[in-house]
Design a protein around this motif. Structure first.
Motif, PDB file in Angstrom:
ATOM      1  N   ARG A 215      12.271  -5.886 -42.174  1.00  0.00           N
ATOM      2  CA  ARG A 215      12.597  -5.189 -40.917  1.00  0.00           C
ATOM      3  C   ARG A 215      13.134  -3.789 -41.194  1.00  0.00           C
ATOM      4  O   ARG A 215      12.821  -2.831 -40.461  1.00  0.00           O
ATOM      5  CB  ARG A 215      13.596  -6.030 -40.122  1.00  0.00           C
ATOM      6  CG  ARG A 215      12.927  -7.277 -39.522  1.00  0.00           C
ATOM      7  CD  ARG A 215      13.928  -8.289 -38.994  1.00  0.00           C
ATOM      8  NE  ARG A 215      13.229  -9.408 -38.351  1.00  0.00           N
ATOM      9  CZ  ARG A 215      13.777 -10.615 -38.135  1.00  0.00           C
ATOM     10  NH1 ARG A 215      15.024 -10.863 -38.511  1.00  0.00           N
ATOM     11  NH2 ARG A 215      13.068 -11.557 -37.542  1.00  0.00           N
TER      12      ARG A 215
ATOM     13  N   HIS B   8       4.411 -12.927 -31.049  1.00  0.00           N
ATOM     14  CA  HIS B   8       4.950 -14.286 -30.943  1.00  0.00           C
ATOM     15  C   HIS B   8       5.556 -14.709 -32.290  1.00  0.00           C
ATOM     16  O   HIS B   8       4.979 -14.418 -33.347  1.00  0.00           O
ATOM     17  CB  HIS B   8       3.817 -15.245 -30.561  1.00  0.00           C
ATOM     18  CG  HIS B   8       4.298 -16.580 -30.127  1.00  0.00           C
ATOM     19  ND1 HIS B   8       4.796 -17.513 -31.003  1.00  0.00           N
ATOM     20  CD2 HIS B   8       4.400 -17.123 -28.903  1.00  0.00           C
ATOM     21  CE1 HIS B   8       5.164 -18.590 -30.318  1.00  0.00           C
ATOM     22  NE2 HIS B   8       4.932 -18.384 -29.042  1.00  0.00           N
ATOM     23  N   PRO B   9       6.709 -15.379 -32.253  1.00  0.00           N
ATOM     24  CA  PRO B   9       7.380 -15.757 -33.502  1.00  0.00           C
ATOM     25  C   PRO B   9       6.519 -16.572 -34.466  1.00  0.00           C
ATOM     26  O   PRO B   9       6.834 -16.627 -35.650  1.00  0.00           O
ATOM     27  CB  PRO B   9       8.574 -16.584 -33.003  1.00  0.00           C
ATOM     28  CG  PRO B   9       8.884 -15.994 -31.657  1.00  0.00           C
ATOM     29  CD  PRO B   9       7.542 -15.657 -31.063  1.00  0.00           C
ATOM     30  N   MET B  10       5.437 -17.154 -34.011  1.00  0.00           N
ATOM     31  CA  MET B  10       4.609 -17.899 -34.979  1.00  0.00           C
ATOM     32  C   MET B  10       3.915 -16.968 -35.951  1.00  0.00           C
ATOM     33  O   MET B  10       3.396 -17.416 -36.971  1.00  0.00           O
ATOM     34  CB  MET B  10       3.607 -18.804 -34.257  1.00  0.00           C
ATOM     35  CG  MET B  10       2.465 -18.130 -33.593  1.00  0.00           C
ATOM     36  SD  MET B  10       1.371 -19.384 -32.831  1.00  0.00           S
ATOM     37  CE  MET B  10       1.108 -18.639 -31.238  1.00  0.00           C
TER      38      MET B  10
ATOM     39  N   CYS C 299       5.578 -14.348 -37.355  1.00  0.00           N
ATOM     40  CA  CYS C 299       6.647 -13.592 -38.015  1.00  0.00           C
ATOM     41  C   CYS C 299       6.392 -13.431 -39.505  1.00  0.00           C
ATOM     42  O   CYS C 299       6.587 -12.364 -40.067  1.00  0.00           O
ATOM     43  CB  CYS C 299       7.991 -14.288 -37.776  1.00  0.00           C
ATOM     44  SG  CYS C 299       9.389 -13.423 -38.506  1.00  0.00           S
ATOM     45  N   ALA C 300       5.945 -14.488 -40.158  1.00  0.00           N
ATOM     46  CA  ALA C 300       5.777 -14.427 -41.611  1.00  0.00           C
ATOM     47  C   ALA C 300       4.628 -13.514 -42.014  1.00  0.00           C
ATOM     48  O   ALA C 300       4.736 -12.781 -42.996  1.00  0.00           O
ATOM     49  CB  ALA C 300       5.533 -15.830 -42.179  1.00  0.00           C
TER      50      ALA C 300
ATOM     51  N   SER D 100       9.785  -9.924 -33.288  1.00  0.00           N
ATOM     52  CA  SER D 100       9.372 -11.117 -32.544  1.00  0.00           C
ATOM     53  C   SER D 100       9.778 -11.113 -31.080  1.00  0.00           C
ATOM     54  O   SER D 100       9.270 -11.927 -30.311  1.00  0.00           O
ATOM     55  CB  SER D 100       9.959 -12.366 -33.208  1.00  0.00           C
ATOM     56  OG  SER D 100       9.589 -12.444 -34.565  1.00  0.00           O
ATOM     57  N   THR D 101      10.719 -10.268 -30.689  1.00  0.00           N
ATOM     58  CA  THR D 101      11.169 -10.286 -29.291  1.00  0.00           C
ATOM     59  C   THR D 101      11.213  -8.854 -28.744  1.00  0.00           C
ATOM     60  O   THR D 101      11.345  -7.882 -29.494  1.00  0.00           O
ATOM     61  CB  THR D 101      12.575 -10.898 -29.147  1.00  0.00           C
ATOM     62  OG1 THR D 101      13.524 -10.089 -29.840  1.00  0.00           O
ATOM     63  CG2 THR D 101      12.625 -12.320 -29.674  1.00  0.00           C
TER      64      THR D 101
ATOM     65  N   GLN E 186      14.432  -7.092 -29.717  1.00  0.00           N
ATOM     66  CA  GLN E 186      14.393  -6.552 -31.070  1.00  0.00           C
ATOM     67  C   GLN E 186      13.541  -5.270 -31.121  1.00  0.00           C
ATOM     68  O   GLN E 186      13.926  -4.285 -31.779  1.00  0.00           O
ATOM     69  CB  GLN E 186      13.790  -7.639 -31.954  1.00  0.00           C
ATOM     70  CG  GLN E 186      13.951  -7.491 -33.412  1.00  0.00           C
ATOM     71  CD  GLN E 186      13.177  -8.594 -34.129  1.00  0.00           C
ATOM     72  OE1 GLN E 186      12.407  -9.355 -33.521  1.00  0.00           O
ATOM     73  NE2 GLN E 186      13.396  -8.694 -35.431  1.00  0.00           N
TER      74      GLN E 186
ATOM     75  N   TRP F  35       6.093 -14.599 -23.196  1.00  0.00           N
ATOM     76  CA  TRP F  35       6.283 -15.427 -21.993  1.00  0.00           C
ATOM     77  C   TRP F  35       7.361 -16.500 -22.174  1.00  0.00           C
ATOM     78  O   TRP F  35       8.042 -16.881 -21.223  1.00  0.00           O
ATOM     79  CB  TRP F  35       4.959 -16.104 -21.613  1.00  0.00           C
ATOM     80  CG  TRP F  35       4.602 -17.239 -22.512  1.00  0.00           C
ATOM     81  CD1 TRP F  35       4.074 -17.159 -23.758  1.00  0.00           C
ATOM     82  CD2 TRP F  35       4.794 -18.630 -22.248  1.00  0.00           C
ATOM     83  NE1 TRP F  35       3.910 -18.405 -24.293  1.00  0.00           N
ATOM     84  CE2 TRP F  35       4.336 -19.326 -23.382  1.00  0.00           C
ATOM     85  CE3 TRP F  35       5.293 -19.353 -21.157  1.00  0.00           C
ATOM     86  CZ2 TRP F  35       4.371 -20.726 -23.457  1.00  0.00           C
ATOM     87  CZ3 TRP F  35       5.330 -20.736 -21.234  1.00  0.00           C
ATOM     88  CH2 TRP F  35       4.867 -21.408 -22.375  1.00  0.00           C
ATOM     89  N   TRP F  36       7.536 -17.026 -23.370  1.00  0.00           N
ATOM     90  CA  TRP F  36       8.442 -18.132 -23.666  1.00  0.00           C
ATOM     91  C   TRP F  36       9.901 -17.674 -23.734  1.00  0.00           C
ATOM     92  O   TRP F  36      10.812 -18.500 -23.730  1.00  0.00           O
ATOM     93  CB  TRP F  36       8.081 -18.720 -25.036  1.00  0.00           C
ATOM     94  CG  TRP F  36       8.208 -17.644 -26.080  1.00  0.00           C
ATOM     95  CD1 TRP F  36       7.236 -16.779 -26.501  1.00  0.00           C
ATOM     96  CD2 TRP F  36       9.406 -17.240 -26.749  1.00  0.00           C
ATOM     97  NE1 TRP F  36       7.755 -15.867 -27.392  1.00  0.00           N
ATOM     98  CE2 TRP F  36       9.083 -16.128 -27.566  1.00  0.00           C
ATOM     99  CE3 TRP F  36      10.717 -17.724 -26.749  1.00  0.00           C
ATOM    100  CZ2 TRP F  36      10.025 -15.495 -28.366  1.00  0.00           C
ATOM    101  CZ3 TRP F  36      11.663 -17.081 -27.543  1.00  0.00           C
ATOM    102  CH2 TRP F  36      11.299 -15.978 -28.338  1.00  0.00           C
ATOM    103  N   ASP F  37      10.122 -16.353 -23.846  1.00  0.00           N
ATOM    104  CA  ASP F  37      11.449 -15.833 -24.208  1.00  0.00           C
ATOM    105  C   ASP F  37      12.410 -15.979 -23.027  1.00  0.00           C
ATOM    106  O   ASP F  37      12.150 -15.454 -21.947  1.00  0.00           O
ATOM    107  CB  ASP F  37      11.297 -14.357 -24.596  1.00  0.00           C
ATOM    108  CG  ASP F  37      12.583 -13.725 -25.113  1.00  0.00           C
ATOM    109  OD1 ASP F  37      13.648 -14.347 -24.984  1.00  0.00           O
ATOM    110  OD2 ASP F  37      12.501 -12.598 -25.632  1.00  0.00           O
ATOM    111  N   PRO F  38      13.520 -16.692 -23.221  1.00  0.00           N
ATOM    112  CA  PRO F  38      14.464 -16.850 -22.112  1.00  0.00           C
ATOM    113  C   PRO F  38      15.012 -15.513 -21.609  1.00  0.00           C
ATOM    114  O   PRO F  38      15.500 -15.436 -20.491  1.00  0.00           O
ATOM    115  CB  PRO F  38      15.579 -17.726 -22.698  1.00  0.00           C
ATOM    116  CG  PRO F  38      15.386 -17.711 -24.173  1.00  0.00           C
ATOM    117  CD  PRO F  38      13.943 -17.434 -24.416  1.00  0.00           C
ATOM    118  N   GLU F  39      14.902 -14.473 -22.428  1.00  0.00           N
ATOM    119  CA  GLU F  39      15.387 -13.146 -22.026  1.00  0.00           C
ATOM    120  C   GLU F  39      14.284 -12.229 -21.496  1.00  0.00           C
ATOM    121  O   GLU F  39      14.526 -11.032 -21.298  1.00  0.00           O
ATOM    122  CB  GLU F  39      16.025 -12.444 -23.228  1.00  0.00           C
ATOM    123  CG  GLU F  39      17.332 -13.022 -23.688  1.00  0.00           C
ATOM    124  CD  GLU F  39      17.972 -12.114 -24.731  1.00  0.00           C
ATOM    125  OE1 GLU F  39      17.897 -10.885 -24.600  1.00  0.00           O
ATOM    126  OE2 GLU F  39      18.520 -12.664 -25.705  1.00  0.00           O
TER     127      GLU F  39
END
Lengths: 289, 289
Positions: free
Chosen positions: B132, B159-161, B163-164, B170-171, B174, B197-201
């Motif tokens: 990062r 999407h965090p999937m 990340c690697a 991922s968000t 961020q 879409w999945w992000d609570p924020e």
């Protein structure tokens, strides 16, 4: 070198730790890591390898019979670090009764915690906020009942790739926002490395979690993900996660419970159970101690 | 009903919007949605269907030749909503030169923005914080150069999937933390429904983003994910995402730019391009207007 012992970039430990090795004092084998074993075999496998705790799953417990499961675990002197799993609280009223049975089983087994995978969107629904509200409502019903039964519920945030179909809780922050509505002895959270490692807030949220950490689970994140993304979990060292800083953060937050290795992985399930456990011991010592 | 027109639980629009329909005024076809078409075919397909903007990719632009791409887009009177993509900034120094070329191309094409997929962990590395930091450093070099060239860089949280292996951002939170270090005309963010879409924020962060929103992309999230998880994107209506609230949030944040439909999907790529575009028009009108 076994089929499951292919360290990627990390030197292999020199030897498999022996039973009684103090470095294993907090290790727990999650039963689904060795799905090739039934409950009796898993309990005996832990005993042979000197693993002092086990994370049980309801399905193999039911297959053995609850009473026999309780007896086998007690006879072997194993701690039960968790029972997996309750939850699926977005599925409606039937979920409550199923969770009440899970709470009973966790109590009978003396499990430190009942892990809750909260459930995804109901079939055909796109109402994520509604699904999250349903989880909160169901939890408000179950938390005091669990408390009365001496069982602690543990909300598990799942990796966001499972948001639609398995868990509408995706981050530790979100799980803690919900858990904090209840007494800490009733509702905690699970820190599972596979699910949270990517999160830019992971260290801050582990610190925040403190005594809410009810379960700590280790699995690595592989790429490419396999065709069934549920099986993307790997033994520590086979993927992308840097474990020591996460272990240190959970420790610094005050967690002193068992540390479960929970891997769902087709290659691991195809291997000899004792070899899997031996590899797990080496990887655990490398990653954690 | 075409192979790609299988609405799941949502009624189909009655008719495909005609060219000139005011509801299409902000629609952009991301070129990778119709990967079966080369640049000429994609430009002509947009013109036939009345799609006023296109999101281009560097590879098909290079295949056509930059000068020809510029001419074709201009002759068709298309806006270029974005050029995909620069980034992969974790790969080291060579990435800077590649991004300079991408900035040049975006400038020549008059692209509103250059989308940056920032890159994953370097091979063999588990140093997420280091990756990062490398992104931030490279961005500090590129942002003023892009600004001087009249090109706006757009950080895309993936999407965090991924990340690697694709993006250590991922968000939206961020991405905004990083973007806000630079002038808004130099660095913005991409809001891609599939990734966030999945992000609570997500709603709070879209509001925060405001003028930083440089690109808005639509794709739905399918389950089960296909074997290649990069191809889990679907046409709006075929997955789990509730689009209207996200569209309204981006609108409320002040975004008035083009809205791209960007789908990577093996079934969509196997279908007739004109049928894909027609389906896209209907789904877009259902989801957005």
């Amino acid at each position: 070198v076994t089929a499951v012992d292919v360290p990627s970039g990390r030197p292999a430990a020199l030897a498999t730790p022996e039973p009684g090795d103090p470095r294993l004092a907090r290790l727990s084998l999650n039963q689904w890591t060795v799905r090739q074993w039934d409950l009796r075999e898993a309990v005996e496998g832990c005993a042979r390898a000197g693993v002092p705790a086990i994370g049980l799953w309801r399905e193999p417990v039911a297959a053995a019979g609850l009473r026999e499961a309780v007896a086998r675990v007690a006879d072997a002197g194993l701690r039960v670090s968790s029972l997996c799993r309750g939850g699926f609280l977005t599925a409606g009223a039937a979920a409550l009764d199923e969770n009440r049975r899970a709470i009973e089983e966790a109590g009978a087994l003396g499990a430190a915690t009942l892990v809750l995978v909260v459930g995804g969107l109901p079939p055909g629904s796109r109402d994520l906020a509604g699904a999250r509200a349903a989880v909160a409502e169901a939890l408000a019903r179950l938390a005091p009942e669990a408390g009365a039964a001496g069982v602690r519920l543990a909300l598990e945030p799942l990796h966001p790739m499972y948001c639609a179909d398995r868990a509408v809780l995706s981050t530790l922050a979100q799980a803690l926002d919900l858990a904090e509505r209840f007494p800490a002895e009733q509702v905690g959270v699970v820190v599972d490395t596979f699910h949270v490692w990517w999160d830019p807030e992971v260290f801050a949220q582990i610190e925040r979690a403190g005594e809410r950490i009810a379960s700590f689970q280790l699995a690595d994140f592989m790429t490419p993900l396999p065709a069934d993304v549920l099986l993307g979990r790997a033994l520590p060292g086979d993927g992308h996660i840097d474990f020591p800083p996460l272990v240190a953060a959970v420790e610094a937050a005050g967690y002193r419970g068992d540390i479960e290795v929970e891997v769902f992985n087709a290659d691991v399930w195809a291997a000899d159970g004792d070899e899997v456990v031996a590899t797990m011991l080496r990887r655990y010592v490398e990653s954690v101690t």
